[in-house]
Design an enzyme around this catalytic site. Structure first.
Site, short mmCIF file in Angstrom:
data_model
loop_
_atom_site.label_atom_id
_atom_site.label_comp_id
_atom_site.label_asym_id
_atom_site.label_seq_id
_atom_site.Cartn_x
_atom_site.Cartn_y
_atom_site.Cartn_z
N GLY A 7 27.57 14.93 9.40
CA GLY A 7 28.83 15.50 9.90
C GLY A 7 29.93 15.48 8.86
N ASP A 8 31.15 15.49 9.32
CA ASP A 8 32.31 15.57 8.42
C ASP A 8 32.71 14.21 7.85
OD1 ASP A 8 32.96 14.87 11.13
OD2 ASP A 8 35.08 14.94 10.56
N GLY A 21 31.88 17.36 14.07
CA GLY A 21 31.89 17.45 12.62
C GLY A 21 31.72 18.82 12.01
N THR A 47 38.16 12.51 13.50
CA THR A 47 37.05 12.28 14.44
C THR A 47 36.92 13.50 15.32
OG1 THR A 47 36.21 10.97 16.28
CG2 THR A 47 38.61 11.02 16.01
N GLY A 48 35.68 13.90 15.57
CA GLY A 48 35.47 15.08 16.41
C GLY A 48 34.16 15.73 16.06
N THR A 87 33.56 7.79 16.35
CA THR A 87 33.77 7.46 14.94
C THR A 87 35.01 6.59 14.76
OG1 THR A 87 32.70 9.44 14.15
CG2 THR A 87 34.45 8.59 12.75
N ARG A 102 20.87 15.72 9.93
CA ARG A 102 22.21 16.29 10.09
C ARG A 102 23.29 15.31 9.60
NH1 ARG A 102 27.09 14.61 12.88
NH2 ARG A 102 28.28 16.49 13.32
N1 ASP Z 1 32.86 13.48 13.35
C1 ASP Z 1 31.64 12.77 13.64
C2 ASP Z 1 30.47 13.66 13.28
O1 ASP Z 1 30.51 14.83 13.53
C3 ASP Z 1 31.52 12.39 15.07
C4 ASP Z 1 32.66 11.59 15.61
O2 ASP Z 1 33.81 11.81 15.24
O3 ASP Z 1 32.41 10.71 16.46
O4 ASP Z 1 29.49 13.15 12.80
#
Ligand code: ASP
Length: 349
Positions: free
Chosen positions: A246-247, A270, A267-268, A216, A244
């Site tokens: 994410g965050d 989610g 980022t992480g 991300t 789905r």
């Molecule tokens: N945070 C993003 C998600 O969960 C993924 C990412 O950070 O690459 O969709």
């Protein structure tokens, strides 16, 4: 009486102008970006790839910084930096986004303005070339905060945003990544047994990012007027299913900005970031506990998140131009430029 007023004005005016200039100067324009966190180590990187990432991070930073330097708003700087990364196939946002289980790209993005707490976001879109631009349009041109799927695409099209065929987002590398994930026998059943993932809940078994790489992109910026802004854009997680989200498009989880505290982009994994309301939690620790940006970001990313099994990182910036970029993974693509000329791009710990 009139004569005295004129004399006072004569001496006061220049002083007022100078103090006005000082107010503007007090806000040290600053920009910070990330291009995803995860299992990113020097061992699994080639020198060419490393160079390409540093170059792309620098270009994105410069695009955003140029806006700030020309007196532009932090929101415009966020847009410029993120759009550069959306167009780069190196990152999991825009072109280069990861594939869903159905071999599609479904993109999410959000922005927040720290001045008035306005926010905008889009989720699960496949035809909008720049999801971050669509998030800004939702914020500025609609009474809503979050639009999803076809409706969001219709809105973007009506507002004259650039639309593309879904194939625009395709890259061979990301398709191969999905194939590897689908073939990898460990992804669904064995991840559960792996000691490394002992703290995971079933949320993580629906999909995975290859080698736990979260690509991300995000940006936080402070403009000369002292306004903070934050934005995040993503393709989500490889092999995601069932619509789905994410965050990244969730205000308070993946993105938050408030002039009185900070601007944050995450980022992480989610699901963990949503449940921990990561971006808002950092702001709240500053607001209610009086923590500094470093203390607040570390508390959430290095202590609270790992306790729940949440992998990832954030970039966070306060109204004085202090930057915190903690991550609890092996690496995070990141960088910043400050008004005093200080600049850096980094990948590993
Ligand atoms: N945070 C993003 C998600 O969960 C993924 C990412 O950070 O690459 O969709």
């Amino acid at each position: 009486m009139k004569y005295y007023s004129l004399i006072i004005l004569f001496f006061l005016l220049p002083a007022l102008t100078v103090s006005g200039q000082n107010t503007a100067q007090r806000h040290n324009i600053t920009i910070a970006i990330h291009g995803g966190a995860g299992n990113i180590t020097a061992e699994n990187m080639t020198p060419q790839k490393e160079k390409a990432y540093h170059a792309a991070l620098n270009k994105a930073l410069e695009a955003g910084y140029a806006v700030l330097k020309n007196g532009g708003s932090s929101m415009d700087a966020v847009k410029a930096a993120i759009q550069y990364m959306e167009e780069s196939p190196l990152f999991n946002a825009g072109k280069g986004a990861v594939f869903t289980n159905e071999r599609k790209n479904e993109l999410d993005a959000s922005v927040m303005d720290g001045k008035d707490l306005r926010a905008g976001a889009v989720a699960g879109v496949s035809r909008i070339k720049s999801p971050v631009e669509a998030a800004i349009a939702v914020m500025q041109q609609s009474p809503h905060v979050l639009m999803a799927g076809k409706g969001a695409e219709q809105f973007a099209e009506e507002k004259g945003l650039e639309m593309v065929d879904p194939s625009y987002f395709y890259t061979k590398e990301r398709m191969e990544e999905l194939d590897r994930v689908l073939q990898d026998k460990t992804t669904e059943s064995e991840i559960k047994k792996s000691p490394k993932s002992g703290t995971r809940t079933d949320n993580s078994l629906i999909f995975t990012n290859e080698g736990e790489k979260f690509g991300t992109v995000g940006c936080v910026a402070l403009d000369a007027d002292g306004n903070l802004a934050a934005g995040t854009s993503t393709g989500g997680m490889t092999n995601k299913r069932f619509g789905r989200i994410g965050d990244s498009p969730i205000i308070g989880a993946g993105t938050y900005a408030n002039n009185t505290t900070c601007a944050v982009s995450a980022t992480g994994h989610g699901e963990y970031f949503i449940r921990s309301v990561v971006a808002y939690d950092i702001s709240a620790l500053m607001e209610y506990k009086g923590l500094s940006i470093h203390e607040a970001a570390d508390e959430v990313v290095m202590r609270k998140l790992p306790q729940k099994g949440g992998a990832g990182g954030v970039i966070a910036l306060d109204a004085q131009g202090n930057i915190a970029m903690p991550f609890n993974t092996q690496g995070m693509y990141r960088g910043y430029i400050k008004g005093n000329g200080e600049r850096e791009t980094l990948i590993y710990k």
